[in-house]
Every structure is written in structure tokens, then in C-alpha cells.
Design an enzyme around this catalytic site. Sequence first.
Site, PDB file in Angstrom:
ATOM      1  N   LYS A 207      40.128  44.142  44.450  1.00  0.00           N
ATOM      2  CA  LYS A 207      41.247  44.450  45.668  1.00  0.00           C
ATOM      3  C   LYS A 207      42.613  44.715  45.259  1.00  0.00           C
ATOM      4  CE  LYS A 207      40.533  40.867  48.345  1.00  0.00           C
ATOM      5  NZ  LYS A 207      39.576  40.151  47.246  1.00  0.00           N
TER       6      LYS A 207
ATOM      7  N   ARG B  30      47.320  32.459  38.282  1.00  0.00           N
ATOM      8  CA  ARG B  30      47.335  31.861  39.610  1.00  0.00           C
ATOM      9  C   ARG B  30      47.080  30.345  40.013  1.00  0.00           C
ATOM     10  NH1 ARG B  30      45.602  36.328  43.712  1.00  0.00           N
ATOM     11  NH2 ARG B  30      44.219  34.537  44.597  1.00  0.00           N
TER      12      ARG B  30
ATOM     13  N   ARG C 262      36.725  29.683  47.908  1.00  0.00           N
ATOM     14  CA  ARG C 262      37.120  30.923  48.343  1.00  0.00           C
ATOM     15  C   ARG C 262      36.157  31.771  48.527  1.00  0.00           C
ATOM     16  NH1 ARG C 262      41.342  31.754  43.510  1.00  0.00           N
ATOM     17  NH2 ARG C 262      41.308  33.954  44.055  1.00  0.00           N
TER      18      ARG C 262
HETATM   19  P1  AP5 Z   1      41.637  41.479  41.358  1.00  0.00           P
HETATM   20  O1  AP5 Z   1      41.969  42.877  41.311  1.00  0.00           O
HETATM   21  O2  AP5 Z   1      43.044  40.607  40.940  1.00  0.00           O
HETATM   22  O3  AP5 Z   1      40.811  40.913  42.340  1.00  0.00           O
HETATM   23  P2  AP5 Z   1      41.182  40.541  43.818  1.00  0.00           P
HETATM   24  O4  AP5 Z   1      40.029  41.201  44.685  1.00  0.00           O
HETATM   25  O5  AP5 Z   1      42.504  41.179  44.311  1.00  0.00           O
HETATM   26  O6  AP5 Z   1      40.907  39.111  43.838  1.00  0.00           O
HETATM   27  P3  AP5 Z   1      42.070  37.921  44.513  1.00  0.00           P
HETATM   28  O7  AP5 Z   1      41.597  36.580  43.800  1.00  0.00           O
HETATM   29  O8  AP5 Z   1      43.505  38.267  44.488  1.00  0.00           O
HETATM   30  O9  AP5 Z   1      41.446  37.963  45.948  1.00  0.00           O
HETATM   31  P4  AP5 Z   1      41.432  36.858  46.932  1.00  0.00           P
HETATM   32  O10 AP5 Z   1      41.005  37.371  48.084  1.00  0.00           O
HETATM   33  O11 AP5 Z   1      40.937  35.544  46.600  1.00  0.00           O
HETATM   34  O12 AP5 Z   1      42.966  36.538  46.742  1.00  0.00           O
HETATM   35  P5  AP5 Z   1      44.326  36.853  47.709  1.00  0.00           P
HETATM   36  O13 AP5 Z   1      45.401  36.742  46.813  1.00  0.00           O
HETATM   37  O14 AP5 Z   1      43.866  37.820  48.762  1.00  0.00           O
HETATM   38  O15 AP5 Z   1      41.007  41.542  39.881  1.00  0.00           O
HETATM   39  C1  AP5 Z   1      40.428  40.073  39.421  1.00  0.00           C
HETATM   40  C2  AP5 Z   1      40.273  40.266  37.790  1.00  0.00           C
HETATM   41  O16 AP5 Z   1      39.355  40.894  37.472  1.00  0.00           O
HETATM   42  C3  AP5 Z   1      41.609  40.758  37.222  1.00  0.00           C
HETATM   43  O17 AP5 Z   1      41.946  40.116  36.031  1.00  0.00           O
HETATM   44  C4  AP5 Z   1      41.034  42.274  36.763  1.00  0.00           C
HETATM   45  O18 AP5 Z   1      41.833  42.611  35.633  1.00  0.00           O
HETATM   46  C5  AP5 Z   1      39.644  42.145  36.747  1.00  0.00           C
HETATM   47  N1  AP5 Z   1      39.009  43.119  37.350  1.00  0.00           N
HETATM   48  C6  AP5 Z   1      39.367  44.082  38.488  1.00  0.00           C
HETATM   49  N2  AP5 Z   1      38.451  45.063  38.694  1.00  0.00           N
HETATM   50  C7  AP5 Z   1      37.367  44.776  37.605  1.00  0.00           C
HETATM   51  C8  AP5 Z   1      36.345  45.526  37.278  1.00  0.00           C
HETATM   52  N3  AP5 Z   1      35.846  46.661  38.239  1.00  0.00           N
HETATM   53  N4  AP5 Z   1      35.417  45.217  36.116  1.00  0.00           N
HETATM   54  C9  AP5 Z   1      36.040  44.297  35.239  1.00  0.00           C
HETATM   55  N5  AP5 Z   1      37.070  43.441  35.684  1.00  0.00           N
HETATM   56  C10 AP5 Z   1      37.829  43.761  36.783  1.00  0.00           C
HETATM   57  O19 AP5 Z   1      44.261  35.441  48.830  1.00  0.00           O
HETATM   58  C11 AP5 Z   1      44.628  34.213  47.998  1.00  0.00           C
HETATM   59  C12 AP5 Z   1      44.470  33.005  49.013  1.00  0.00           C
HETATM   60  O20 AP5 Z   1      45.780  33.469  50.228  1.00  0.00           O
HETATM   61  C13 AP5 Z   1      43.062  32.951  50.022  1.00  0.00           C
HETATM   62  O21 AP5 Z   1      42.318  32.213  49.302  1.00  0.00           O
HETATM   63  C14 AP5 Z   1      43.791  32.510  51.575  1.00  0.00           C
HETATM   64  O22 AP5 Z   1      44.025  31.033  51.533  1.00  0.00           O
HETATM   65  C15 AP5 Z   1      44.921  33.139  51.682  1.00  0.00           C
HETATM   66  N6  AP5 Z   1      44.825  34.434  52.220  1.00  0.00           N
HETATM   67  C16 AP5 Z   1      45.369  35.782  51.937  1.00  0.00           C
HETATM   68  N7  AP5 Z   1      45.143  36.563  52.654  1.00  0.00           N
HETATM   69  C17 AP5 Z   1      44.581  35.882  53.862  1.00  0.00           C
HETATM   70  C18 AP5 Z   1      44.160  36.053  55.442  1.00  0.00           C
HETATM   71  N8  AP5 Z   1      44.108  37.518  55.591  1.00  0.00           N
HETATM   72  N9  AP5 Z   1      43.758  35.203  56.286  1.00  0.00           N
HETATM   73  C19 AP5 Z   1      43.881  34.065  55.963  1.00  0.00           C
HETATM   74  N10 AP5 Z   1      44.336  33.551  54.661  1.00  0.00           N
HETATM   75  C20 AP5 Z   1      44.420  34.531  53.661  1.00  0.00           C
END
Ligand code: AP5
Length: 228
Positions: free
Chosen positions: A23, A171, A182
Site C-alpha cells: 500500500k 519499524r 496485524r
Molecule cells: P509496503 O508498501 O511498505 O507495504 P504496506 O502495505 O504499506 O505495509 P504496512 O506494513 O505499512 O501496512 P500496515 O497496514 O501493517 O501498516 P500501517 O502503517 O498502515 O511494502 C512492504 C515491503 O514489501 C517493502 O519493503 C516493499 O519494498 C516490499 N514490496 C512492496 N510491494 C512489493 C511487491 N509487489 N513485490 C515484492 N516486494 C514488495 O499501520 C501500522 C499500525 O498503525 C497498524 O497495525 C495499526 O495499529 C495502526 N493503524 C494504522 N491505520 C489504522 C486505522 N485506519 N485504524 C486503526 N489502526 C490503524
Amino acid sequence: MGAATTTTRAPVLILLGPPGAGKGTQARMLAEAFGLVQLSTGDMLREAVAKGTEAGRAAKSVMEAGELVSDEIVLAILRDRLDAPDTGRGVILDGFPRTEAQAEALDDLLAARDGRVDAVIALEVEDDAMVARISGRYTCANCGEGYHDTNKVPAVAGVCDKCGGTEFDRRADDNASTVAARLAAYHDQTAPLIAYYDRRGVIQRVDAMQDIGAVATALNRIVESARR
Ligand code: AP5
């Protein structure tokens, strides 16, 4: 004659998917390609934690446990951010909404601003791939550009492609036990949103097991058609 008309209303796009689906990676690329604003609730919450705000203090232990932060805290943060003038260019929501209550609140927030959700992109990936993606992830400490130990490395080792920075972060919640929590939170509370948006005819599914460039090509097509 016959040319496609282009909407003057700023598009609102949602990227849905489990942790590590890509994402953040894709939202950054789309923001750059189309001049849209990336709104990542995860980044906003991490900033609140780093600043030690009231919301950040409440969110910290919840995020470390891999659970969802309360709708109340997340909605307050998002509401403030949506009011900033730059969102008039159109937004990509990355990691929001994550519950049905958030999705309904988003509809209300957008309706009050003469907006609506134009497209919801579901990034489909296998759970097994997520741990490898997340455990190899790191970002530039200066500009936030995302990298991976094997899937996406800087052109010059140790130097950010975007800004030339040489400091990188990993992170705190990118560890095996938190990733499992998660993923469970995603399947229990967020995956049902795919059916929610499917009923409204705005869902688009993308195979996010493809490489980053192929996923980006599929997303570019969707965004181009959402802007027409
Ligand atoms: P990356 O693009 O970083 O993946 P991502 O989907 O953004 O993963 P996140 O871990 O950031 O998602 P998340 O939903 O757990 O975290 P968030 O910060 O939203 O890609 C990951 C890796 O893979 C990278 O190294 C990239 O290079 C590689 N990659 C990408 N695409 C690839 C491909 N096609 N092929 C191969 N490699 C690839 O949330 C964190 C925490 O915040 C949550 O756990 C929760 O506690 C809280 N939170 C956030 N939003 C909310 C909400 N709306 N409501 C409640 N709690 C929330």
C-alpha cells in the site's frame, strides 16, 4: 467530438490490503505520478507517537501489539488532515478505512466536503509472502522512501535513490509476532470492507503478488479511469 471528459472533482482513492501488501509503496508512486496526496493513517499515527501527543501516547502500545487503534483516535487525526488545503488535489488513502465504522465515517466526512469514494483498490496477496516482505523492509530516515533487503534496493548501496540520504530506519512493529497480530486484525476487521465496497460497485482487485512495477502499471490504469 467523442473525447473522454475529465472530472474537475478531486478523486478519492482507497488502497486496501494486508500488512506488507504494498500500500505505502504504491501510494507513493501514484502520488508522484498523478499529483495526488498520500494519506497514510499509519504514518500519521507514528508521527503522533514520535511527537508524544495525547493520541500518540494512547496509540503506542496498541500499535506495538499489532492491534487496531480506536476509531475515535484515527478519525480525529484523519479529519484534521482532510481539512488541509493540499487534499483538494485528490487523495490516496493508504491504510484507511480499516473497519466498517471508519468506512461509514469516511462517507460522512467526504459528503460534507462534496466528495465521495471513487475507487477502492484491493491489493491481493498471500499471507506467507507478507512476513518476508515486512521483515526485509526499511525506509530512508530523511524522505521516507521505502526499500526492501532483496525486492527493492537502492541503486547505490546505502544511499537513498530519492534524496541521497544515508540513514535508514526499520519499524518497531516489523517483527514476526506483531506481523501475525496485524494479519489477524486485517482478516477479522478490514477484509470485510472488500464486500462492503463491492456492494457499492467501486472495488477493483489487483494481484499484488506481481512485482512492484507490474502492480504499479495495473494501478495507473485504474487511477486514469477513475479520473475520467
Ligand atoms: P509496503 O508498501 O511498505 O507495504 P504496506 O502495505 O504499506 O505495509 P504496512 O506494513 O505499512 O501496512 P500496515 O497496514 O501493517 O501498516 P500501517 O502503517 O498502515 O511494502 C512492504 C515491503 O514489501 C517493502 O519493503 C516493499 O519494498 C516490499 N514490496 C512492496 N510491494 C512489493 C511487491 N509487489 N513485490 C515484492 N516486494 C514488495 O499501520 C501500522 C499500525 O498503525 C497498524 O497495525 C495499526 O495499529 C495502526 N493503524 C494504522 N491505520 C489504522 C486505522 N485506519 N485504524 C486503526 N489502526 C490503524
